[in-house]
Scaffold this motif. Structure first.
Motif, PDB file in Angstrom:
ATOM      1  N   VAL A   1      62.010 -33.864  27.899  1.00 28.49           N
ATOM      2  CA  VAL A   1      60.857 -33.531  28.731  1.00 28.49           C
ATOM      3  C   VAL A   1      59.571 -33.435  27.919  1.00 28.49           C
ATOM      4  O   VAL A   1      58.511 -33.895  28.346  1.00 28.49           O
ATOM      5  N   GLY A   2      59.634 -32.811  26.736  1.00 27.03           N
ATOM      6  CA  GLY A   2      58.413 -32.583  25.958  1.00 27.03           C
ATOM      7  C   GLY A   2      57.467 -31.659  26.697  1.00 27.03           C
ATOM      8  O   GLY A   2      57.871 -30.642  27.270  1.00 27.03           O
ATOM      9  N   ASN A   3      56.204 -32.024  26.738  1.00 26.46           N
ATOM     10  CA  ASN A   3      55.197 -31.196  27.407  1.00 26.46           C
ATOM     11  C   ASN A   3      54.863 -31.689  28.813  1.00 26.46           C
ATOM     12  O   ASN A   3      53.842 -31.305  29.383  1.00 26.46           O
ATOM     13  N   THR A   4      55.723 -32.519  29.378  1.00 25.88           N
ATOM     14  CA  THR A   4      55.458 -33.136  30.679  1.00 25.88           C
ATOM     15  C   THR A   4      56.103 -32.348  31.821  1.00 25.88           C
ATOM     16  O   THR A   4      56.772 -31.338  31.599  1.00 25.88           O
ATOM     17  N   VAL A   5      55.951 -32.870  33.033  1.00 24.82           N
ATOM     18  CA  VAL A   5      56.627 -32.270  34.193  1.00 24.82           C
ATOM     19  C   VAL A   5      58.106 -32.630  34.221  1.00 24.82           C
ATOM     20  O   VAL A   5      58.860 -32.079  35.020  1.00 24.82           O
ATOM     21  N   GLY A   6      58.521 -33.571  33.340  1.00 22.22           N
ATOM     22  CA  GLY A   6      59.898 -34.032  33.355  1.00 22.22           C
ATOM     23  C   GLY A   6      60.137 -34.958  34.533  1.00 22.22           C
ATOM     24  O   GLY A   6      59.349 -35.873  34.794  1.00 22.22           O
ATOM     25  N   LEU A   7      61.208 -34.710  35.275  1.00 20.29           N
ATOM     26  CA  LEU A   7      61.539 -35.504  36.456  1.00 20.29           C
ATOM     27  C   LEU A   7      61.274 -34.673  37.707  1.00 20.29           C
ATOM     28  O   LEU A   7      62.096 -33.842  38.094  1.00 20.29           O
ATOM     29  N   GLY A   8      60.110 -34.863  38.313  1.00 20.42           N
ATOM     30  CA  GLY A   8      59.794 -34.185  39.562  1.00 20.42           C
ATOM     31  C   GLY A   8      59.359 -32.750  39.443  1.00 20.42           C
ATOM     32  O   GLY A   8      59.291 -32.029  40.445  1.00 20.42           O
ATOM     33  N   GLY A   9      59.054 -32.282  38.243  1.00 23.03           N
ATOM     34  CA  GLY A   9      58.561 -30.917  38.062  1.00 23.03           C
ATOM     35  C   GLY A   9      57.223 -30.706  38.749  1.00 23.03           C
ATOM     36  O   GLY A   9      56.526 -31.667  39.092  1.00 23.03           O
ATOM     37  N   ILE A  10      56.856 -29.455  38.941  1.00 22.67           N
ATOM     38  CA  ILE A  10      55.657 -29.115  39.710  1.00 22.67           C
ATOM     39  C   ILE A  10      54.637 -28.373  38.856  1.00 22.67           C
ATOM     40  O   ILE A  10      54.973 -27.429  38.134  1.00 22.67           O
ATOM     41  N   ARG A  11      53.393 -28.814  38.973  1.00 22.69           N
ATOM     42  CA  ARG A  11      52.239 -28.084  38.443  1.00 22.69           C
ATOM     43  C   ARG A  11      51.143 -28.146  39.498  1.00 22.69           C
ATOM     44  O   ARG A  11      51.363 -28.583  40.625  1.00 22.69           O
ATOM     45  N   LEU A  12      49.951 -27.708  39.167  1.00 25.01           N
ATOM     46  CA  LEU A  12      48.837 -27.694  40.121  1.00 25.01           C
ATOM     47  C   LEU A  12      47.678 -28.525  39.585  1.00 25.01           C
ATOM     48  O   LEU A  12      47.610 -28.837  38.400  1.00 25.01           O
ATOM     49  N   TRP A  13      46.751 -28.857  40.485  1.00 25.02           N
ATOM     50  CA  TRP A  13      45.551 -29.638  40.144  1.00 25.02           C
ATOM     51  C   TRP A  13      44.339 -28.877  40.657  1.00 25.02           C
ATOM     52  O   TRP A  13      44.273 -28.522  41.841  1.00 25.02           O
ATOM     53  N   ASP A  14      43.375 -28.605  39.776  1.00 21.15           N
ATOM     54  CA  ASP A  14      42.200 -27.819  40.175  1.00 21.15           C
ATOM     55  C   ASP A  14      40.991 -28.673  40.522  1.00 21.15           C
ATOM     56  O   ASP A  14      39.874 -28.166  40.683  1.00 21.15           O
ATOM     57  N   GLY A  15      41.213 -29.987  40.650  1.00 20.52           N
ATOM     58  CA  GLY A  15      40.124 -30.908  40.937  1.00 20.52           C
ATOM     59  C   GLY A  15      39.679 -31.689  39.718  1.00 20.52           C
ATOM     60  O   GLY A  15      39.050 -32.743  39.845  1.00 20.52           O
ATOM     61  N   GLU A  16      40.013 -31.177  38.537  1.00 18.27           N
ATOM     62  CA  GLU A  16      39.630 -31.848  37.290  1.00 18.27           C
ATOM     63  C   GLU A  16      40.794 -32.023  36.325  1.00 18.27           C
ATOM     64  O   GLU A  16      40.827 -32.974  35.561  1.00 18.27           O
ATOM     65  N   LYS A  17      41.716 -31.079  36.348  1.00 19.57           N
ATOM     66  CA  LYS A  17      42.797 -31.108  35.360  1.00 19.57           C
ATOM     67  C   LYS A  17      44.072 -30.495  35.928  1.00 19.57           C
ATOM     68  O   LYS A  17      44.069 -29.815  36.963  1.00 19.57           O
ATOM     69  N   VAL A  18      45.180 -30.747  35.203  1.00 23.95           N
ATOM     70  CA  VAL A  18      46.479 -30.182  35.563  1.00 23.95           C
ATOM     71  C   VAL A  18      46.517 -28.714  35.154  1.00 23.95           C
ATOM     72  O   VAL A  18      46.087 -28.343  34.059  1.00 23.95           O
ATOM     73  N   VAL A  19      47.014 -27.879  36.049  1.00 25.63           N
ATOM     74  CA  VAL A  19      47.127 -26.444  35.797  1.00 25.63           C
ATOM     75  C   VAL A  19      48.607 -26.081  35.718  1.00 25.63           C
ATOM     76  O   VAL A  19      49.349 -26.271  36.694  1.00 25.63           O
ATOM     77  N   PRO A  20      49.075 -25.557  34.582  1.00 25.29           N
ATOM     78  CA  PRO A  20      50.482 -25.171  34.490  1.00 25.29           C
ATOM     79  C   PRO A  20      50.768 -23.930  35.326  1.00 25.29           C
ATOM     80  O   PRO A  20      49.852 -23.182  35.687  1.00 25.29           O
ATOM     81  N   LEU A  21      52.037 -23.726  35.653  1.00 26.31           N
ATOM     82  CA  LEU A  21      52.437 -22.517  36.381  1.00 26.31           C
ATOM     83  C   LEU A  21      52.588 -21.374  35.382  1.00 26.31           C
ATOM     84  O   LEU A  21      53.647 -20.750  35.234  1.00 26.31           O
ATOM     85  N   ASN A  22      51.495 -21.075  34.706  1.00 24.02           N
ATOM     86  CA  ASN A  22      51.468 -20.089  33.640  1.00 24.02           C
ATOM     87  C   ASN A  22      50.014 -19.824  33.249  1.00 24.02           C
ATOM     88  O   ASN A  22      49.208 -20.766  33.277  1.00 24.02           O
ATOM     89  N   PRO A  23      49.632 -18.558  32.932  1.00 19.72           N
ATOM     90  CA  PRO A  23      50.470 -17.362  32.862  1.00 19.72           C
ATOM     91  C   PRO A  23      50.870 -16.872  34.249  1.00 19.72           C
ATOM     92  O   PRO A  23      50.341 -17.336  35.263  1.00 19.72           O
ATOM     93  N   VAL A  24      51.798 -15.924  34.264  1.00 21.98           N
ATOM     94  CA  VAL A  24      52.291 -15.359  35.510  1.00 21.98           C
ATOM     95  C   VAL A  24      52.315 -13.837  35.406  1.00 21.98           C
ATOM     96  O   VAL A  24      52.297 -13.270  34.306  1.00 21.98           O
ATOM     97  N   THR A  25      52.373 -13.181  36.564  1.00 27.76           N
ATOM     98  CA  THR A  25      52.618 -11.738  36.575  1.00 27.76           C
ATOM     99  C   THR A  25      54.113 -11.465  36.641  1.00 27.76           C
ATOM    100  O   THR A  25      54.563 -10.385  36.269  1.00 27.76           O
ATOM    101  N   ASN A  26      54.865 -12.483  37.088  1.00 27.30           N
ATOM    102  CA  ASN A  26      56.319 -12.409  37.105  1.00 27.30           C
ATOM    103  C   ASN A  26      56.856 -13.808  37.357  1.00 27.30           C
ATOM    104  O   ASN A  26      56.215 -14.608  38.024  1.00 27.30           O
ATOM    105  N   ARG A  27      58.033 -14.095  36.787  1.00 30.83           N
ATOM    106  CA  ARG A  27      58.716 -15.343  37.088  1.00 30.83           C
ATOM    107  C   ARG A  27      60.150 -15.001  37.464  1.00 30.83           C
ATOM    108  O   ARG A  27      60.823 -14.233  36.772  1.00 30.83           O
ATOM    109  N   LEU A  28      60.610 -15.572  38.581  1.00 27.90           N
ATOM    110  CA  LEU A  28      61.920 -15.242  39.123  1.00 27.90           C
ATOM    111  C   LEU A  28      62.748 -16.503  39.308  1.00 27.90           C
ATOM    112  O   LEU A  28      62.216 -17.533  39.724  1.00 27.90           O
ATOM    113  N   ALA A  29      64.039 -16.413  39.024  1.00 25.05           N
ATOM    114  CA  ALA A  29      64.948 -17.534  39.250  1.00 25.05           C
ATOM    115  C   ALA A  29      66.073 -17.085  40.173  1.00 25.05           C
ATOM    116  O   ALA A  29      66.537 -15.939  40.099  1.00 25.05           O
ATOM    117  N   HIS A  30      66.506 -18.000  41.039  1.00 22.51           N
ATOM    118  CA  HIS A  30      67.580 -17.714  41.985  1.00 22.51           C
ATOM    119  C   HIS A  30      68.411 -18.975  42.171  1.00 22.51           C
ATOM    120  O   HIS A  30      67.866 -20.077  42.244  1.00 22.51           O
TER     121      HIS A  30
END
Length: 283
Positions: A108-137
């Motif tokens: 994967v490296g520093n990419t989204v990998g295969l179908g990973g999710i990030r955000l776009w602020d209109g100019e650049k990619v925004v990672p899902l970080n920092p967070v106030t909490n991260r949960l897995a289920h």
């Protein structure tokens, strides 16, 4: 002795309904204690959780979401159909790989990998970080397994949003479903896509991107060609881009997005070339 009609019917239903998927989430120090939920205010349990995050598998591939600032989706490819996570824990020995087990050929490296999710602020990619909490289920139904990761309090355009990524695998179905939700209700622009490396082959259609080549992986016993593809509805996106390491799809403002992903390798019997993978996608 002949089976009664009812007994035969029940037997047939049991076989048909067999779940050929699995989910896995456990602490690295306790491989025998499987969990359904875990969380961290730091947003990083990469070194604490087995296979670095929650994982799911169908007969042909396993997928994991990194429990870290990456939150990318990674792939474990198999040489033959079957469930391997509970025994291989994502990293089978070189001897097991020679005996026909799968391996972590994908990088994967520093990419989204295969179908990973990030955000776009209109100019650049925004990672899902920092967070106030991260949960897995993780969980299972009669015919599926799924994993979810919720990144809470992600800074986005002056606000904080909660983003959930859910990956579902299905019995007897090669592709997996990826869903992204903005749980706080704001419309956001999601970013997804597929990564690639030098000398990869690429094929694109109106609703898919497929790549094929050797990943520079260093944990597998050998390096072999791996294929991957993302399938999407072009109506959901406003922009496609290529940053030299990944093909990215930027969505329209929305609270929900879904894609399909699939991976195969040269070691398997069915989809062992890019042409075969593309032909399968087109079906």
């Amino acid at each position: 002795m002949k089976l009664s009609f009812l007994a035969a019917l029940l037997f047939g239903c049991t076989c048909f309904g067999q779940n050929k998927t699995d989910a896995s989430l456990y602490m690295k120090a306790e491989k025998i204690s499987y969990l359904t939920d875990i969380g961290s205010e730091s947003g990083d349990l990469y070194s604490t959780i087995g296979h670095h995050g929650p994982a799911v598998e169908n007969q042909w591939m396993a997928l994991r979401i990194y429990f870290s600032e990456k939150a990318a989706i990674d792939v474990y490819n198999k040489a033959k159909a079957g469930l391997e996570l509970k025994e291989a824990h994502w990293y089978p020995t070189p001897e097991q790989q020679k005996q026909g087990w799968g391996a972590d050929y994908y990088k994967v490296g520093n990419t989204v990998g295969l179908g990973g999710i990030r955000l776009w602020d209109g100019e650049k990619v925004v990672p899902l970080n920092p967070v106030t909490n991260r949960l897995a289920h993780v969980g299972k139904t009669d015919t599926t397994s799924f994993m979810e990761m919720i990144s809470k309090g992600v800074p986005y355009k002056g606000k904080k949003v909660d983003i959930k990524v859910r990956v579902t695998v299905y019995s007897d179905r090669r592709d997996a479903k990826v869903e992204a939700f903005c749980l706080t209700g704001e419309k956001v622009q999601f970013v997804t896509g597929i990564n690639y490396f030098k000398d990869f082959e690429t094929k694109k259609g109106a609703n898919y991107i497929a790549v094929w080549g050797k990943h520079p992986e260093d944990v597998a016993a050998e390096i072999i060609p791996v294929g991957a593809a993302i399938m999407y509805d072009p109506k959901d996106y406003v922009k496609n881009t290529d940053d030299g390491t990944q093909y990215l799809l930027i969505s329209k403002p929305s609270t929900y997005l879904t894609t399909r992903i699939i991976s195969s390798s040269a070691k398997e019997q069915e989809l062992n070339t890019l042409d075969k993978l593309e032909a399968f996608i087109k079906k």
